[in-house]
Design a protein around this motif. Structure first.
Motif, PDB file in Angstrom:
ATOM      1  N   ARG A 125       0.847  -1.193   0.000  1.00  0.00           N
ATOM      2  CA  ARG A 125       0.000   0.000   0.000  1.00  0.00           C
ATOM      3  C   ARG A 125       0.883   1.244   0.000  1.00  0.00           C
ATOM      4  O   ARG A 125       1.861   1.309   0.738  1.00  0.00           O
ATOM      5  CB  ARG A 125      -0.890   0.037   1.242  1.00  0.00           C
ATOM      6  CG  ARG A 125      -2.082  -0.877   1.226  1.00  0.00           C
ATOM      7  CD  ARG A 125      -2.868  -0.725   2.510  1.00  0.00           C
ATOM      8  NE  ARG A 125      -2.068  -1.057   3.682  1.00  0.00           N
ATOM      9  CZ  ARG A 125      -2.340  -0.668   4.919  1.00  0.00           C
ATOM     10  NH1 ARG A 125      -3.393   0.105   5.161  1.00  0.00           N
ATOM     11  NH2 ARG A 125      -1.562  -1.028   5.926  1.00  0.00           N
ATOM     12  N   PRO A 126       0.557   2.264  -0.796  1.00  0.00           N
ATOM     13  CA  PRO A 126       1.318   3.516  -0.715  1.00  0.00           C
ATOM     14  C   PRO A 126       1.065   4.185   0.629  1.00  0.00           C
ATOM     15  O   PRO A 126       0.029   3.966   1.275  1.00  0.00           O
ATOM     16  CB  PRO A 126       0.760   4.343  -1.870  1.00  0.00           C
ATOM     17  CG  PRO A 126      -0.598   3.781  -2.137  1.00  0.00           C
ATOM     18  CD  PRO A 126      -0.508   2.317  -1.817  1.00  0.00           C
ATOM     19  N   VAL A 127       2.005   5.028   1.045  1.00  0.00           N
ATOM     20  CA  VAL A 127       1.894   5.644   2.367  1.00  0.00           C
ATOM     21  C   VAL A 127       0.643   6.508   2.473  1.00  0.00           C
ATOM     22  O   VAL A 127       0.025   6.610   3.549  1.00  0.00           O
ATOM     23  CB  VAL A 127       3.168   6.457   2.696  1.00  0.00           C
ATOM     24  CG1 VAL A 127       3.358   7.613   1.730  1.00  0.00           C
ATOM     25  CG2 VAL A 127       3.141   6.949   4.135  1.00  0.00           C
ATOM     26  N   SER A 128       0.219   7.138   1.381  1.00  0.00           N
ATOM     27  CA  SER A 128      -0.995   7.958   1.423  1.00  0.00           C
ATOM     28  C   SER A 128      -2.206   7.108   1.795  1.00  0.00           C
ATOM     29  O   SER A 128      -3.057   7.521   2.594  1.00  0.00           O
ATOM     30  CB  SER A 128      -1.224   8.635   0.074  1.00  0.00           C
ATOM     31  OG  SER A 128      -1.167   7.697  -0.981  1.00  0.00           O
ATOM     32  N   GLU A 129      -2.275   5.905   1.227  1.00  0.00           N
ATOM     33  CA  GLU A 129      -3.387   5.008   1.555  1.00  0.00           C
ATOM     34  C   GLU A 129      -3.294   4.522   2.990  1.00  0.00           C
ATOM     35  O   GLU A 129      -4.310   4.404   3.694  1.00  0.00           O
ATOM     36  CB  GLU A 129      -3.383   3.825   0.590  1.00  0.00           C
ATOM     37  CG  GLU A 129      -4.564   2.885   0.760  1.00  0.00           C
ATOM     38  CD  GLU A 129      -4.584   1.786  -0.279  1.00  0.00           C
ATOM     39  OE1 GLU A 129      -5.132   0.699   0.021  1.00  0.00           O
ATOM     40  OE2 GLU A 129      -4.041   1.991  -1.382  1.00  0.00           O
TER      41      GLU A 129
END
Length: 422
Positions: A262-266
């Motif tokens: 998962r990307p950090v934003s998610e």
């Protein structure tokens, strides 16, 4: 058994010129690796007929050839025509596909207040498939196509990344592609994502853990100011891949933030959602980049309330309530200003958590006391506050990009520390 080999041909002169960055090649290569297929080559080629035809002839020597782009209605969209030529089959109009494209095109013509006759030739062109080709349906007006060309399964997908990703799962369900997948050996893939440590330190830790070989392929990639490590293991190498991952967790655990890609934003949004918190941003030198990363995630609106781009001191004071005395005594680029911006965003926007960024991105504006690349980041929430002071090398784009990544990771750490303490 060696894995099937695949070639990815990405078309578009705008990609060759550097006008636009290729997103499809990396996405498809990652998908193939996940499925146990060896990406042999990713080739970006312009729209000139002879060059694209040459790339396709080479690609058809693989077990699987993925081709993206060039499916539009205009004369320079030649991909389907050339796929048919290289496969040695004629183009045939698929009447059902023509009907579907016509329906979409008539709606477009009506919206643009143009005669449908202007679209008719392009509709027929886009409805023409190589003989034996399987339509994947439409994404926009461009169909995806799968074709068995000798020993090669050929998948033709639209160029726009969103359209390509919509049709890609359908391609995996077709018989030609399934036959290739059945030959792919089962492989395990472990993904470890690190932030806050240099690539050299991760490379050293990976080498000390044993690195490549004995059924394990290990790769390191610096992406979005993070360090990504992927371990792909054959069945005989699964145990060793697990041992390498354990060693990396032990040596670099404080920097490890994800093993699920998962990307950090998610991750930030999920942490807020799980704790029932709302989020806001206050940005100066990053100009809204933090908010853009958050709002690029589908469903972010249930967590993210909004952001303030406070570039001037006047907006910092009027929009975020930063006290004048803070700016006079410490300056707009200071830990104190960043903290006041974050707290102001929480108060003015009614958010539970806020992160603020202020700095000097350059190329001008620096002083001996506050040089270009100096950035302060502050995250504030009900579980406390965290701050970071950065002195970043590089140009304006690098400074802003690194500051954006730091802001997101600072919020993540704040929320993770709150989660573990409750």
């Amino acid at each position: 058994m060696s894995p099937p080999r695949a070639t990815i041909v990405v078309t578009g002169s705008e990609l060759v010129r550097g006008d636009r960055r290729d997103e499809n090649g990396p996405f498809l290569a990652s998908e193939l690796t996940r499925l146990g297929i060896e990406p042999d080559r990713v080739e970006i080629v312009g729209d000139r007929t002879e060059r694209l035809e040459h790339a396709l002839r080479q690609g058809f020597e693989s077990d699987l050839c993925l081709v993206t782009g060039g499916l539009g209605p205009t004369h320079d969209d030649r991909t389907v025509e050339l796929v048919a030529r290289v496969a040695g089959v004629p183009l045939l109009v698929d009447q059902e596909l023509e009907r579907q494209i016509e329906g979409v095109s008539r709606l477009i013509a009506e919206r643009l207040r143009r005669a449908y006759a202007d679209f008719e030739t392009g509709v027929r062109k886009q409805a023409s498939l190589p003989e034996g080709g399987i339509s994947l349906g439409l994404a926009g007006t461009a169909p995806g196509i799968v074709l068995q060309a000798g020993s090669c399964a050929v998948v033709v997908l639209p160029g726009p990344p969103r359209e390509l990703r919509r049709l890609w799962p359908r391609a995996l369900e077709t018989d030609p592609v399934r036959r290739v997948l059945e030959r792919a050996p089962a492989r395990t893939r472990l993904a470890l994502r690190f932030f806050g440590t240099p690539e050299s330190a991760v490379a050293r830790a990976l080498a000390e853990a044993g690195g490549d070989g004995d059924g394990v392929e290990a790769t390191i990639c610096a992406r979005d100011f993070e360090i990504h490590v992927d371990l792909v293991a054959d069945p005989a190498g699964e145990e060793r891949a697990g041992e390498i991952a354990t060693s990396l967790r032990h040596g670099l655990g404080r920097y490890l933030f994800s093993e699920d890609e998962r990307p950090v934003s998610e991750m930030v949004l999920d942490l807020c959602r799980g704790q029932g918190l709302t989020l806001a941003t206050a940005e100066s030198c990053t100009g809204g980049l933090v908010a853009a990363r958050l709002t690029s995630v589908q469903g972010s609106s249930d967590v993210f309330l909004g952001g303030v781009v406070a570039y001037s001191d006047g907006v910092k004071q009027g929009g975020l309530g930063v006290p004048e005395v803070v700016l006079e005594q410490h300056g707009a680029v200071s830990a104190e200003a960043a903290a006041a911006m974050a707290r102001g965003a929480r108060e003015r926007l009614g958010a539970d958590v806020a992160v603020a960024v202020t700095g000097i991105a350059g190329p001008g504006g620096g002083t001996p006391e506050k040089p270009v690349g100096l950035v302060f980041v502050h995250a504030s929430g009900p579980g406390g506050e965290q701050t970071a002071r950065l002195e970043l090398p590089g140009d304006r784009e690098l400074v802003r990009g690194r500051a954006t990544a730091t802001a997101l990771h600072l919020v993540r750490r704040l929320l993770e520390s709150r989660h573990t303490s409750t």
